[in-house]
Design a protein around this motif. Sequence first.
Motif, PDB file in Angstrom:
ATOM      1  N   PHE A  14       0.823  -1.203   0.000  1.00 19.15           N
ATOM      2  CA  PHE A  14       0.000   0.000   0.000  1.00 19.15           C
ATOM      3  C   PHE A  14       0.860   1.258   0.000  1.00 19.15           C
ATOM      4  O   PHE A  14       0.591   2.217  -0.727  1.00 19.15           O
ATOM      5  N   ASP A  15       1.913   1.273   0.803  1.00 14.68           N
ATOM      6  CA  ASP A  15       2.807   2.436   0.862  1.00 14.68           C
ATOM      7  C   ASP A  15       3.426   2.718  -0.504  1.00 14.68           C
ATOM      8  O   ASP A  15       3.438   3.867  -0.969  1.00 14.68           O
ATOM      9  N   GLY A  18       0.742   3.805  -3.030  1.00 14.12           N
ATOM     10  CA  GLY A  18       0.253   5.136  -2.717  1.00 14.12           C
ATOM     11  C   GLY A  18       1.240   6.220  -3.083  1.00 14.12           C
ATOM     12  O   GLY A  18       0.852   7.305  -3.523  1.00 14.12           O
ATOM     13  N   LEU A  21       1.336   5.972  -7.048  1.00 15.97           N
ATOM     14  CA  LEU A  21       0.034   5.960  -7.717  1.00 15.97           C
ATOM     15  C   LEU A  21       0.097   5.092  -8.968  1.00 15.97           C
ATOM     16  O   LEU A  21      -0.394   5.448 -10.050  1.00 15.97           O
ATOM     17  N   LEU A  52      -9.447   2.102  -0.642  1.00 20.20           N
ATOM     18  CA  LEU A  52      -8.249   2.945  -0.546  1.00 20.20           C
ATOM     19  C   LEU A  52      -7.892   3.624  -1.858  1.00 20.20           C
ATOM     20  O   LEU A  52      -7.294   4.703  -1.857  1.00 20.20           O
ATOM     21  N   PHE A  53      -8.219   3.007  -2.987  1.00 18.57           N
ATOM     22  CA  PHE A  53      -7.863   3.542  -4.295  1.00 18.57           C
ATOM     23  C   PHE A  53      -9.092   3.656  -5.188  1.00 18.57           C
ATOM     24  O   PHE A  53     -10.029   2.860  -5.094  1.00 18.57           O
ATOM     25  N   LEU A  62      -5.816   7.919  -4.963  1.00 20.24           N
ATOM     26  CA  LEU A  62      -6.195   7.567  -3.605  1.00 20.24           C
ATOM     27  C   LEU A  62      -7.567   8.156  -3.279  1.00 20.24           C
ATOM     28  O   LEU A  62      -7.890   9.272  -3.686  1.00 20.24           O
ATOM     29  N   GLY A  66      -7.970   6.705   1.782  1.00 22.48           N
ATOM     30  CA  GLY A  66      -6.675   6.146   1.431  1.00 22.48           C
ATOM     31  C   GLY A  66      -5.542   7.133   1.639  1.00 22.48           C
ATOM     32  O   GLY A  66      -4.465   6.774   2.140  1.00 22.48           O
ATOM     33  N   ALA A  67      -5.765   8.398   1.250  1.00 24.74           N
ATOM     34  CA  ALA A  67      -4.731   9.421   1.433  1.00 24.74           C
ATOM     35  C   ALA A  67      -4.437   9.640   2.911  1.00 24.74           C
ATOM     36  O   ALA A  67      -3.274   9.808   3.309  1.00 24.74           O
ATOM     37  N   LEU A  70      -2.519   6.578   4.218  1.00 26.38           N
ATOM     38  CA  LEU A  70      -1.148   6.529   3.704  1.00 26.38           C
ATOM     39  C   LEU A  70      -0.207   7.362   4.570  1.00 26.38           C
ATOM     40  O   LEU A  70       0.950   6.990   4.774  1.00 26.38           O
TER      41      LEU A  70
END
Length: 324
Positions: A14-15, A18, A21, A52-53, A62, A66-67, A70
């Motif tokens: 995820f990191d 994010g 992108l 999250l996306f 995001l 999600g943002a 993150l």
Amino acid sequence: MRTRTPPFSTLRLFDAAGRHLSFAKAAAELNVTPSAVSHGIVGLERALGVKLFLREPGRLSLTREGADYLTYVSEALSLILVGTRRLPTPHSGRTIAVSCAPTVASRWLLPRLHAFRAKHPRIAINLDTSHRPVGFPVDGFDFAIRMSRIPAAPTNWSPLFGEWLVPVCSPSYRETVASAGGFDPARATTLHVTSLSEDWQAWLDATGAADVPSLGTMRFDTIQLSLEAAAAGLGIALGRRSLMDRELRDGTLVEVGQAVPAATTYWLVSSDLVEQEQDLRSFRDWVLTEASAIVSDQATRMSPVARSVGGRGCPTPAEAATTS
């Protein structure tokens, strides 16, 4: 109510996704397949019960949730990295992470690092030349070298050295554009650096010269590329004396105009951990000592003409720290 932390592996996916992108770029960073990233994110979203996306054709973004998530995940992973780096190991010393712009890294810092390594062979150096902002300590850096008119924070900013802005080109190109005033703008191609706040307009303002009605322009995103283009005979770059001494000594580049002091200064930005660790203090003190030699050289080489430009000479780091 959620009580279980998601698996570390999915948080890394995820990191990376994010930050980039992009599932493909995240996969390349983590050395997995894009499909593995996509499936991992889907599993994380199901476990959290939150989307999250936003997945659209040719675009990944995001969600608001999600943002927000993150921010916490990236900071947590960065803190783990910082803590891991600080652990002592029996066969190696500290690793010092430094963020520095590409041209300053290649033309000033890197040629000097052998001297530091000779004194401290057990200290490793990680050098990052991306332009992204650095947060201490969450980004895992110990130091950053930045150009600024004044410190962006009240503490941990140590002035290094200023710069002289001077038009330069190859000796052969000078022959085609030379004039009594240095160079004929109507016959010259000017080379611009898009990432700088001080470029040709700053030089024009300082010298009182009219706008440069040049034959044409070329634009680059780094000082390094503009100087290489000038050395290749493509035009006239606005060079920085502190970053091109080698070329001026060997004649690859020659000055074709008046040198003026820049308003910006290079600074060493330090994390709060410096005073707690001898290795970090050693690196900081070494950088400041190397920079002091540049300042002394600049003061020695200042000509009477350059001192009078705009009624000011090139500011010392101490002066630059108190002026904008």
